[in-house]
Structure formats: C-alpha cells, structure tokens
Write a protein that holds these residues in place. Structure first.
Motif, PDB file in Angstrom:
ATOM      1  N   GLY A   1     -39.968  75.390  39.715  1.00 34.95           N
ATOM      2  CA  GLY A   1     -40.160  76.282  38.586  1.00 34.95           C
ATOM      3  C   GLY A   1     -41.460  77.068  38.706  1.00 34.95           C
ATOM      4  O   GLY A   1     -41.499  78.277  38.451  1.00 34.95           O
ATOM      5  N   LEU A   2     -42.545  76.394  39.094  1.00 34.70           N
ATOM      6  CA  LEU A   2     -43.824  77.075  39.282  1.00 34.70           C
ATOM      7  C   LEU A   2     -43.719  78.138  40.368  1.00 34.70           C
ATOM      8  O   LEU A   2     -44.231  79.256  40.215  1.00 34.70           O
ATOM      9  N   ASP A   3     -43.065  77.800  41.463  1.00 26.66           N
ATOM     10  CA  ASP A   3     -42.913  78.759  42.559  1.00 26.66           C
ATOM     11  C   ASP A   3     -42.117  79.983  42.112  1.00 26.66           C
ATOM     12  O   ASP A   3     -42.492  81.126  42.413  1.00 26.66           O
ATOM     13  N   LEU A   4     -41.035  79.766  41.379  1.00 29.43           N
ATOM     14  CA  LEU A   4     -40.212  80.898  40.930  1.00 29.43           C
ATOM     15  C   LEU A   4     -40.966  81.767  39.940  1.00 29.43           C
ATOM     16  O   LEU A   4     -40.854  83.003  39.968  1.00 29.43           O
ATOM     17  N   ILE A   5     -41.724  81.148  39.043  1.00 27.85           N
ATOM     18  CA  ILE A   5     -42.523  81.924  38.095  1.00 27.85           C
ATOM     19  C   ILE A   5     -43.546  82.774  38.841  1.00 27.85           C
ATOM     20  O   ILE A   5     -43.737  83.961  38.540  1.00 27.85           O
ATOM     21  N   GLY A   6     -44.206  82.171  39.827  1.00 30.42           N
ATOM     22  CA  GLY A   6     -45.142  82.944  40.628  1.00 30.42           C
ATOM     23  C   GLY A   6     -44.458  84.095  41.335  1.00 30.42           C
ATOM     24  O   GLY A   6     -44.987  85.214  41.409  1.00 30.42           O
ATOM     25  N   LYS A   7     -43.257  83.846  41.825  1.00 29.24           N
ATOM     26  CA  LYS A   7     -42.531  84.861  42.579  1.00 29.24           C
ATOM     27  C   LYS A   7     -42.178  86.069  41.711  1.00 29.24           C
ATOM     28  O   LYS A   7     -42.227  87.221  42.181  1.00 29.24           O
ATOM     29  N   VAL A   8     -41.830  85.856  40.449  1.00 30.76           N
ATOM     30  CA  VAL A   8     -41.368  86.969  39.612  1.00 30.76           C
ATOM     31  C   VAL A   8     -42.476  87.571  38.732  1.00 30.76           C
ATOM     32  O   VAL A   8     -42.296  88.669  38.206  1.00 30.76           O
ATOM     33  N   LEU A   9     -43.608  86.891  38.588  1.00 28.00           N
ATOM     34  CA  LEU A   9     -44.656  87.403  37.701  1.00 28.00           C
ATOM     35  C   LEU A   9     -45.955  87.769  38.395  1.00 28.00           C
ATOM     36  O   LEU A   9     -46.782  88.475  37.815  1.00 28.00           O
TER      37      LEU A   9
END
Length: 397
Positions: free
Chosen positions: A111-119
């Motif tokens: 989840g942290l990785d995906l949030i970083g990826k999109v934001l």
C-alpha cells in the motif's frame, strides 16, 4: 545446449535500483535467527497469538466449499465480501465508508509503495514524523521525494510544525497509534488539529494504523479517517491481529484515489491472492477479532510491563525511554555522546539485539537512540537481555 564461454553480462542497474538500500532491521534479523540471541530487534508479532487452528479450519472450509473461485484470479480491488466487512467496521454514525473506498493490498508495505507511485514525483515534498516508520521511508524514497521532518515531542507529532513546514507538500505520513518506532500515541485533540491543518493546506494525510487495536486498556482512539474522509488515506493490516504470513492489508480513501491505486496495482501484481482474502473473511466475519484481540493485548501488556520494570532496575538514570500504552515498541534515548550502532555491535557479542534509532530518521539522525520490541520475548529473557544492555550502557558513562 549451454553456451561455451559466453561473454559475461555487465549488469547496468537503473538509477532507482542503485539508490536502493537494505532495511537495517532485516539485516539485524539475520543475526537474531540464532536461538541463543535475545532479540528485541524485529517488529514481529508473537507467534503465540497466531490462531493456527482457526486459520486451518477456514482454509479447509473455503477450499472445500469455494475452492474453484478461491484458486482463480480475482478483482484488483479485492474480494467484495471482505471489502464490505471492512467498510462497515470503519463506518461511524456520521461517516459512512463505502466498499468502493476500500482496496486490498498484499501487505500494507505494498500500500505504501502504491501510494508513493501515484502521489509522489521526483522532488516532491513529503512530510514525515521525527522519527518515522522505516518501511515508509524505504517505500517512498524509491520515488525520490524530498523528505521534510515534522517536529515531535513526548506526545507525538506536533501539528503546528505541519503548518510551519507543509507548504507545497504532496502528502503527510503519520502513525498516530503506538507509533513505530517510538510507541507514542497522538492525542484526540492533536488528531483534530492535524486533520484540520492538512485539510486547510490541501495536504493528503496518510493514517497508517497497524497497531491501533493493540491498546492495553480502554478503547481505541477515534480514527482521523472519520474526521475528514475526503482528505485522509487510511491504512490497515491483518499482520498484527491475525498473522503476517498471509500478507494482507488494505487502503481506504476517496474513490478517485482508490481507482488510481487500482491501476497501479494492476501493473504490480494484478490482485492480492483471492484464497487468503476469502480465508481471512471466513475467520473474521462472525466476530472472531473481538474475541481474539483482547488475548493479544493482555500478552503484550504483560511483556511491556516486564521490559519497563527491567529497564527501571538495570538502566542508569540518565537514560530515557517511552512508556507506551499499547503496541509493540519502546523508544530509548541514551546520553548524547553514545552511538547506539556501536552499542549494538557490543550487545550482539553478548547475544542481545535491538535496532539502532538512526535509520528511522529521514533527516539528521539521532545516533543516541534505539528501538526495543518486547512481544516475542518471555519476561525472564527480557530481564536477562535488559540487564546485559544496562551493563554495556553503564560501561560507556
């Protein structure tokens, strides 16, 4: 046929790969695998809390009754009944959470990785606590942000520091409950102030809450998600209340964000394992967590008190530490001239391990700090390990 004398490949890694670093905790855990080592290092839940038989029965039931669908590909956002269960459990009288706002992930680290990826873009300002969760710093650092460290005190994050430092920030990452690594808890008043500050400044607020249910007494404090559902990204995990081996977490946020995270997840792993999602839903759907979590709280409270008592007996008076009201960690501040990394080298020679505090800082690490975890160690071994640490610290005074 195998080629004879092929030219060796000169591997050229991407700039992103070149900046990757191993987790300090994971490296220490290699040492702690030796049975003689008393490990206060890993943030691992106690295996005594794993509901093995309940999980076994759920696997059997899911595979025998829904085996074909459980073993098939699933939707990217997750198993619908589990998402509905989570949405209902997160809703309050004045804040309804919808299943479309919930996405299942393969552990909250994804989840942290995906949030970083999109934001996060290269150079984006990302606000983090001082100190902050090492896994979040690792996940976001891949996307090359500029970390801005927000002030903290004995009561956790200081919201006025967000107001002072947050202009132009892409996101604010916070662990309000029994924070990793410090064990501190953000008060209700500060939660409202933090949510209000982030909302006024247009900063998305990440509320990472893997430990919130592990309070030793009373009820969990209110979630910031319910204070401003349009501006808070909530993260939860089953690792600390069931088992980390299933690698199952979830992200809750505005539907627009969840759809973008879903697209990023499709590129990463298509979807989280359908089988484990169905098993977890089978385990928790009839209220099992309400029965199970109190046993975890009781065990961890006992071991936390054992460590605090041992520290009171064996640590010198000029060492300071937090007194957590839940969770898994105690944060220790040594006299300023001491380096906890050097202390660790000596402690390992005595078969004791902990995590130096430096890696938890995005900027200006405090080398005289360290994190202790007590949940996988018996009270007797806790006392033995803390006594050894106390002697090593006193020798450096």
């Amino acid at each position: 046929m195998k080629l004879e004398n092929p030219n060796p490949i000169q591997w050229q890694f991407s700039e992103r790969a070149e900046q990757l670093q191993s987790s300090a905790i994971r490296e220490i855990l290699k040492v702690t695998m030796r049975p003689e080592v008393i490990s206060f290092a890993g943030g691992l839940p106690s295996p005594e809390t794993f509901p093995v038989e309940r999980m076994r029965a759920a696997f059997d039931k899911v595979l025998s009754q829904q085996g074909k669908s459980a073993l098939q590909y699933g939707p990217t956002d997750g198993y619908a009944p589990l998402r509905e269960f989570l949405a209902d459990s997160l809703s309050t009288a004045d804040c309804k959470v919808l299943p479309d706002q919930v996405m299942m992930v393969s552990g909250s680290q994804q989840g942290l990785d995906l949030i970083g990826k999109v934001l996060v873009d290269e150079g984006s300002k990302v606000l983090v606590e001082t100190p902050s969760y090492l896994g979040a710093l690792q996940a976001f650092s891949v996307y090359r942000p500029v970390f801005e460290s927000v002030d903290t005190d004995d009561h956790g994050l200081v919201p006025t520091s967000v107001a002072a430092k947050g202009a132009g920030a892409r996101l604010m990452y916070a662990l309000p409950n029994f924070q990793n690594p410090t064990g501190r808890t953000l008060s209700v008043e500060r939660r409202y102030e933090l949510v209000d500050t982030c909302a006024r400044m247009g900063i998305p607020l990440i509320e990472d809450n893997p430990y919130g249910d592990l309070c030793y007494s009373g009820e969990p404090l209110p979630k910031m998600l319910n204070m401003n559902p349009g501006g808070v990204i909530y993260m939860g995990s089953f690792s600390k209340v069931l088992t980390p081996g299933i690698r199952l977490g979830y992200v809750v946020g505005p539907a627009t964000l969840i759809r973008k995270l879903e697209q990023a997840k499709q590129a990463a792993d298509l979807h989280t394992a359908q089988l484990t999602q169905m098993v977890v839903h089978e385990v928790i759907k009839d209220g099992f967590l309400a029965e199970h979590i109190p046993t975890i709280r009781s065990l961890y409270a006992k071991q936390c008190n054992a460590m605090l008592d041992a520290m009171g007996r064996h640590f010198p008076s000029n060492v300071q530490w937090t007194r957590p009201e839940g969770g898994m960690f105690i944060w220790v501040t040594l006299p300023e001239h001491m380096d906890s990394k050097q202390l660790l080298d000596e402690a390992i020679q005595q078969n004791v391990a902990f995590v130096p505090g430096g890696p938890f800082y995005a900027n200006n690490p405090a080398k005289n700090t360290l994190r202790l975890s007590f949940v996988t160690v018996s009270p007797e071994r806790i006392n033995e390990g803390i006594e050894k640490l106390g002697k090593l610290i006193k020798a450096k005074l």
